[in-house]
Structures are given as C-alpha cells and as structure tokens.
Write a protein that holds these residues in place. Structure first.
Motif, PDB file in Angstrom:
ATOM      1  N   LEU A  14       0.943  -1.952  -0.381  1.00 13.87           N
ATOM      2  CA  LEU A  14       1.606  -1.105   0.612  1.00 13.87           C
ATOM      3  C   LEU A  14       2.902  -1.761   1.091  1.00 13.87           C
ATOM      4  CD1 LEU A  14      -1.318  -0.005   2.984  1.00 13.87           C
ATOM      5  CD2 LEU A  14      -0.316   1.282   1.084  1.00 13.87           C
ATOM      6  N   PRO A  15       3.906  -0.957   1.431  1.00  9.35           N
ATOM      7  CA  PRO A  15       5.168  -1.526   1.926  1.00  9.35           C
ATOM      8  C   PRO A  15       5.144  -1.878   3.409  1.00  9.35           C
ATOM      9  CG  PRO A  15       5.349   0.846   1.814  1.00  9.35           C
ATOM     10  CD  PRO A  15       3.992   0.493   1.245  1.00  9.35           C
ATOM     11  N   HIS A  16       4.118  -1.477   4.139  1.00 11.85           N
ATOM     12  CA  HIS A  16       4.073  -1.651   5.588  1.00 11.85           C
ATOM     13  C   HIS A  16       4.014  -3.124   5.975  1.00 11.85           C
ATOM     14  CE1 HIS A  16       2.419   2.264   4.531  1.00 11.85           C
ATOM     15  NE2 HIS A  16       2.948   2.697   5.659  1.00 11.85           N
ATOM     16  N   ARG A  17       4.780  -3.467   7.010  1.00  8.10           N
ATOM     17  CA  ARG A  17       4.821  -4.822   7.537  1.00  8.10           C
ATOM     18  C   ARG A  17       4.690  -4.772   9.054  1.00  8.10           C
ATOM     19  NH1 ARG A  17       3.976  -5.161   2.965  1.00  8.10           N
ATOM     20  NH2 ARG A  17       5.063  -6.342   1.362  1.00  8.10           N
ATOM     21  N   TYR A  18       4.513  -5.950   9.659  1.00  3.54           N
ATOM     22  CA  TYR A  18       4.404  -6.047  11.115  1.00  3.54           C
ATOM     23  C   TYR A  18       5.569  -5.310  11.761  1.00  3.54           C
ATOM     24  CZ  TYR A  18       4.439  -7.838  15.834  1.00  3.54           C
ATOM     25  OH  TYR A  18       4.445  -7.913  17.193  1.00  3.54           O
ATOM     26  N   PRO A  19       5.323  -4.525  12.786  1.00  3.68           N
ATOM     27  CA  PRO A  19       4.055  -4.287  13.464  1.00  3.68           C
ATOM     28  C   PRO A  19       3.332  -3.037  12.954  1.00  3.68           C
ATOM     29  CG  PRO A  19       5.817  -3.382  14.797  1.00  3.68           C
ATOM     30  CD  PRO A  19       6.455  -3.946  13.550  1.00  3.68           C
ATOM     31  N   PHE A  20       3.634  -2.612  11.740  1.00  3.12           N
ATOM     32  CA  PHE A  20       3.089  -1.358  11.246  1.00  3.12           C
ATOM     33  C   PHE A  20       2.057  -1.518  10.138  1.00  3.12           C
ATOM     34  CE2 PHE A  20       3.557   3.298  10.659  1.00  3.12           C
ATOM     35  CZ  PHE A  20       3.567   3.644  11.998  1.00  3.12           C
ATOM     36  N   ALA A  21       1.678  -2.739   9.793  1.00  2.54           N
ATOM     37  CA  ALA A  21       0.586  -2.961   8.842  1.00  2.54           C
ATOM     38  C   ALA A  21      -0.713  -2.834   9.637  1.00  2.54           C
ATOM     39  CB  ALA A  21       0.713  -4.333   8.194  1.00  2.54           C
ATOM     40  N   LEU A  22      -1.430  -1.739   9.438  1.00  4.21           N
ATOM     41  CA  LEU A  22      -2.569  -1.408  10.297  1.00  4.21           C
ATOM     42  C   LEU A  22      -3.928  -1.543   9.630  1.00  4.21           C
ATOM     43  CD1 LEU A  22      -1.010   1.713  12.067  1.00  4.21           C
ATOM     44  CD2 LEU A  22      -1.173  -0.633  12.935  1.00  4.21           C
ATOM     45  N   VAL A  23      -3.978  -2.155   8.451  1.00  4.75           N
ATOM     46  CA  VAL A  23      -5.249  -2.380   7.763  1.00  4.75           C
ATOM     47  C   VAL A  23      -5.380  -3.879   7.509  1.00  4.75           C
ATOM     48  CG1 VAL A  23      -6.675  -1.835   5.752  1.00  4.75           C
ATOM     49  CG2 VAL A  23      -5.102  -0.117   6.664  1.00  4.75           C
ATOM     50  N   ASP A  24      -6.438  -4.483   8.036  1.00  2.00           N
ATOM     51  CA  ASP A  24      -6.627  -5.924   7.884  1.00  2.00           C
ATOM     52  C   ASP A  24      -7.257  -6.295   6.547  1.00  2.00           C
ATOM     53  OD1 ASP A  24      -5.571  -6.595  10.413  1.00  2.00           O
ATOM     54  OD2 ASP A  24      -7.469  -6.035  11.354  1.00  2.00           O
ATOM     55  N   LYS A  25      -8.155  -5.459   6.053  1.00  2.00           N
ATOM     56  CA  LYS A  25      -8.731  -5.711   4.735  1.00  2.00           C
ATOM     57  C   LYS A  25      -9.360  -4.441   4.182  1.00  2.00           C
ATOM     58  CE  LYS A  25     -13.136  -7.668   6.339  1.00  2.00           C
ATOM     59  NZ  LYS A  25     -14.014  -8.833   6.275  1.00  2.00           N
ATOM     60  N   ILE A  26      -9.455  -4.407   2.872  1.00  2.00           N
ATOM     61  CA  ILE A  26     -10.160  -3.338   2.171  1.00  2.00           C
ATOM     62  C   ILE A  26     -11.483  -3.933   1.709  1.00  2.00           C
ATOM     63  CG2 ILE A  26     -10.169  -1.857   0.102  1.00  2.00           C
ATOM     64  CD1 ILE A  26      -8.182  -0.892   2.207  1.00  2.00           C
ATOM     65  N   ILE A  27     -12.584  -3.275   2.062  1.00  2.00           N
ATOM     66  CA  ILE A  27     -13.893  -3.843   1.758  1.00  2.00           C
ATOM     67  C   ILE A  27     -14.612  -3.155   0.607  1.00  2.00           C
ATOM     68  CG2 ILE A  27     -14.221  -4.831   4.046  1.00  2.00           C
ATOM     69  CD1 ILE A  27     -16.024  -2.392   4.709  1.00  2.00           C
ATOM     70  N   ASP A  28     -14.120  -1.997   0.188  1.00  2.00           N
ATOM     71  CA  ASP A  28     -14.760  -1.300  -0.929  1.00  2.00           C
ATOM     72  C   ASP A  28     -13.871  -0.146  -1.361  1.00  2.00           C
ATOM     73  OD1 ASP A  28     -16.667  -0.761  -2.862  1.00  2.00           O
ATOM     74  OD2 ASP A  28     -18.250  -0.182  -1.457  1.00  2.00           O
ATOM     75  N   GLY A  29     -14.171   0.414  -2.502  1.00  2.00           N
ATOM     76  CA  GLY A  29     -13.438   1.574  -2.975  1.00  2.00           C
ATOM     77  C   GLY A  29     -13.280   1.577  -4.474  1.00  2.00           C
ATOM     78  N   GLU A  30     -12.634   2.618  -4.945  1.00  2.00           N
ATOM     79  CA  GLU A  30     -12.339   2.782  -6.364  1.00  2.00           C
ATOM     80  C   GLU A  30     -10.928   3.347  -6.474  1.00  2.00           C
ATOM     81  OE1 GLU A  30     -14.014   5.231 -10.240  1.00  2.00           O
ATOM     82  OE2 GLU A  30     -15.263   5.098  -8.443  1.00  2.00           O
ATOM     83  N   PRO A  31     -10.020   2.636  -7.169  1.00  2.00           N
ATOM     84  CA  PRO A  31      -8.639   3.113  -7.269  1.00  2.00           C
ATOM     85  C   PRO A  31      -8.576   4.575  -7.718  1.00  2.00           C
ATOM     86  CG  PRO A  31      -8.804   0.910  -8.187  1.00  2.00           C
ATOM     87  CD  PRO A  31     -10.218   1.381  -7.896  1.00  2.00           C
ATOM     88  N   GLY A  32      -7.751   5.351  -7.010  1.00  2.00           N
ATOM     89  CA  GLY A  32      -7.573   6.752  -7.344  1.00  2.00           C
ATOM     90  C   GLY A  32      -8.657   7.668  -6.815  1.00  2.00           C
ATOM     91  N   LYS A  33      -9.702   7.096  -6.189  1.00  2.00           N
ATOM     92  CA  LYS A  33     -10.821   7.922  -5.715  1.00  2.00           C
ATOM     93  C   LYS A  33     -11.095   7.769  -4.220  1.00  2.00           C
ATOM     94  CE  LYS A  33     -13.009   8.348 -10.138  1.00  2.00           C
ATOM     95  NZ  LYS A  33     -12.740   9.648 -10.581  1.00  2.00           N
ATOM     96  N   TRP A  34     -11.248   6.525  -3.740  1.00  2.00           N
ATOM     97  CA  TRP A  34     -11.571   6.311  -2.333  1.00  2.00           C
ATOM     98  C   TRP A  34     -11.377   4.849  -1.977  1.00  2.00           C
ATOM     99  CZ3 TRP A  34     -15.801   3.310  -0.522  1.00  2.00           C
ATOM    100  CH2 TRP A  34     -16.658   2.844  -1.528  1.00  2.00           C
ATOM    101  N   ALA A  35     -11.288   4.600  -0.670  1.00  2.00           N
ATOM    102  CA  ALA A  35     -11.211   3.230  -0.168  1.00  2.00           C
ATOM    103  C   ALA A  35     -11.816   3.161   1.221  1.00  2.00           C
ATOM    104  CB  ALA A  35      -9.768   2.727  -0.135  1.00  2.00           C
ATOM    105  N   LYS A  36     -12.349   1.988   1.536  1.00  2.00           N
ATOM    106  CA  LYS A  36     -12.879   1.709   2.863  1.00  2.00           C
ATOM    107  C   LYS A  36     -12.193   0.449   3.371  1.00  2.00           C
ATOM    108  CE  LYS A  36     -17.203   2.415   3.915  1.00  2.00           C
ATOM    109  NZ  LYS A  36     -18.668   2.311   4.055  1.00  2.00           N
TER     110      LYS A  36
END
Length: 145
Positions: A14-36
């Motif tokens: 993602l291109p987002h940087r401070y103060p607009f990076a709002l996701v600390d980590k991705i814990i699961d998912g499948e590219p092109g389908k879903w993410a948590k």
C-alpha cells in the motif's frame, strides 16, 4: 493460514504512510479474494487531538478507510497489481454500531465479492472484542500511480 504481513510488508503493498497507514498487520487472507487485518488504536493517534478532546472516539470515516486498506491489501497483493493503486470509489450501506476508542484492537475483514476489469466491490466488517463496530460495502478502482 493465508496471507500474513507486518507493517513493513504492508508498506510495500500500500502507498499509505503516517499518519494515514491505518492497518498494523494482516493476519490472514487470500490475494484477490479476502483479507483480515488488525488496527491497534492508541491515544497517541493525531486525530484524537480534535476528535474529540474531551472524549476520544476514532472517526467513522477513518474506520471505513482502515477497512478499505485491508481490502486494498487483498487486491494489490496479486502479482499483476504490484505497484498499482486502489482508489475508493463508493461507500454503500455503512453502519456504525459501536464506538472505537483508545485501547481497542480493531479486527477488520474485507471480502472481495465482485470484480469486472479494474472495478471491484468488497464487503467489510470491523469488530472489537467480538462486537461489530462497523459494516460497509466499498467499491474500488485499480489504477496506476
């Protein structure tokens, strides 16, 4: 377990940087389908200076953006989308059910339900301690820098 990214790896997608990076980590998912993903809310966030000084509540629009960023990771993690941007096109049927405050750990999920060419739709949900905080459907468009 599917996708797992820390904040440094998310910054490569993602291109987002401070103060607009709002996701600390991705814990699961499948590219092109879903993410948590996870957002750990802290009182040190710059928006709490004005929203609200007397009662800190994370702005709903930033919760929508955080969920969209989780969806952005899901779609931009595909090799064919490397280096592209995901633009928010529409927010539909957003429902705010619980306030999000400092100390909360927000768990967000975005399931990509449709895609036709560069336009897609994701169904998103954010929870805190198992309670639904926000739900929304987002439409996005994939484009170049």
């Amino acid at each position: 377990m599917g996708m797992q990214y820390n904040s440094d790896q998310i910054a490569q997608i993602l291109p987002h940087r401070y103060p607009f990076a709002l996701v600390d980590k991705i814990i699961d998912g499948e590219p092109g389908k879903w993410a948590k993903g996870i957002k750990c809310v802290t009182v040190n966030e710059p928006f709490f200076q004005g929203h609200f000084p007397q009662k800190h509540v994370m702005p709903g629009v930033l919760l929508i953006e955080a969920m969209a960023q989780v969806g952005g990771v899901a779609i931009l993690a595909l090799p064919e989308n490397k280096g592209k941007l995901a633009f928010l096109g529409r927010v539909h049927d957003a429902r705010f059910r619980r306030q999000v405050v400092p100390g909360d750990v927000v768990e967000m999920e975005c399931v990509l339900t449709k895609q036709r060419g560069p336009i897609g739709v994701g169904t998103c949900k954010a929870t805190v301690d198992g309670q639904v905080a926000v739900t929304a459907e987002i439409t996005f468009a994939i484009g170049q820098e």
